[in-house]
Design an enzyme around this catalytic site. Structure first.
Site, PDB file in Angstrom:
ATOM      1  CG  ASP A  91      -2.025   1.007   1.166  1.00 30.69           C
ATOM      2  OD1 ASP A  91      -2.162   1.677   0.123  1.00 30.69           O
ATOM      3  OD2 ASP A  91      -2.734   1.150   2.180  1.00 30.69           O
ATOM      4  NE  ARG A  92       6.577   4.570  -1.466  1.00 29.66           N
ATOM      5  CZ  ARG A  92       6.263   5.803  -1.851  1.00 29.66           C
ATOM      6  NH1 ARG A  92       5.004   6.187  -1.878  1.00 29.66           N
ATOM      7  NH2 ARG A  92       7.198   6.663  -2.191  1.00 29.66           N
ATOM      8  CE  LYS A  93      -3.650   4.915   0.740  1.00 27.82           C
ATOM      9  NZ  LYS A  93      -3.167   3.994   1.809  1.00 27.82           N
ATOM     10  CG  PHE A  94       3.711   4.005  -6.153  1.00 22.18           C
ATOM     11  CD1 PHE A  94       5.037   4.151  -5.762  1.00 22.18           C
ATOM     12  CD2 PHE A  94       3.150   2.731  -6.117  1.00 22.18           C
ATOM     13  CE1 PHE A  94       5.790   3.058  -5.348  1.00 22.18           C
ATOM     14  CE2 PHE A  94       3.889   1.636  -5.710  1.00 22.18           C
ATOM     15  CZ  PHE A  94       5.215   1.798  -5.321  1.00 22.18           C
TER      16      PHE A  94
END
Ligand code: BMP
Length: 259
Positions: A91-94
């Protein structure tokens, strides 16, 4: 109507390979539970994964909050994913211009089956992430979940923003497996999965803006296909029992939705 169609039937509409395998896993395990394994150390991450593995379809990580997360940790996680049949979502939410998102995503694409990304920088984030996947074995089986809406108080995600995000799923159906959102009308097609965080039976929120709903509300009213539970499972004394309980309640809410 997406909410009235079974996951078996919806699989036939999945254009992303990762979405298709998610539908398979969900049906095989009777699970629409994603555990957010937000724990501070690599040892705890592997320990919690072993405990909840039997009950989940997705394990969601924030690997950058885990002390001593190494390549070995990633290898162990992948072994557990295979053993218990779930996908790993980082869940790095680039949220960057494509060329930077590509380099950032290359750091996790080797072990994550799924990654999350914001849509605010524009649609080219999606091909950027596809490029990061393409350097991995089985990269074409990996997928992206775009954040269309958020669960937190005062978030800036307008209905127009959510709609524009959903349009990116239509533009790149082979790569966008799902949307992270809070309302049932956002998801644009039957083969796209809705992932919804903010689920907890014990409390309505935390002191930093998180807002919770029950499994019944999240699946039945908000339209979640997969619901994310973090602290409701990882911060209690018996995480395995809690995971089993959330799995049962979430799956029952899905069956109720179909009925
Ligand atoms: P918890 O159930 O402990 O509040 O954890 C929620 C998880 O879901 C966190 O990992 C958070 O990053 C994620 N999340 C969220 O809470 N709201 C969103 O809108 C999007 C998220 O990814």
């Amino acid at each position: 109507d997406r909410l009235k169609l079974s996951f078996e039937k919806r699989k036939q509409f999945a254009k992303s390979a990762a979405a298709a395998s998610l539908f398979d896993i969900m049906v095989a395990k009777n699970s629409n539970l994603c555990v957010a394994a937000d724990v501070p150390t690599a040892e705890k991450l592997l320990e919690i994964t072993k405990l909840v593995g039997p009950y989940i379809c997705v394990l969601k990580t924030h690997h950058d909050i885990v002390d001593n997360f190494t390549d070995d940790t990633a290898v162990e996680l992948q072994k557990l994913a295979k053993k218990f049949n779930f996908l790993i979502m980082e869940d790095r939410k680039f949220a960057e211009i494509g060329s930077i998102a590509l380099k950032q995503a290359s750091k996790v694409a080797g072990w994550a089956d799924l990654v999350t990304a914001h849509s605010n920088a524009g649609p080219d984030i999606v091909p950027a992430l596809r490029s990061a996947f393409s350097t991995c074995p089985e990269g074409d089986k990996k997928g992206v979940f775009l954040v269309a809406e958020m669960s937190s108080k005062g978030n800036l995600h307008s209905p127009e923003y959510a709609k524009a995000t959903a349009n990116m799923a239509i533009l790149y159906p082979e790569v966008v497996s799902g949307l992270v959102c809070q309302s049932p009308s956002v998801v644009p097609s039957l083969g796209v999965l809705q992932l919804t965080p903010g689920v907890n039976l014990e409390t309505k929120g935390d002191s930093l803006g998180q807002q919770y709903n029950t499994p019944e509300v999240v699946v039945g009213e908000k339209g979640a296909d997969i619901a994310v539970v973090g602290r409701g499972i990882v911060s209690v004394s018996d995480p395995a029992a809690a995971a089993q309980k959330y799995q049962t309640l979430l799956w029952q809410a899905y069956l109720n939705r179909l009925a």
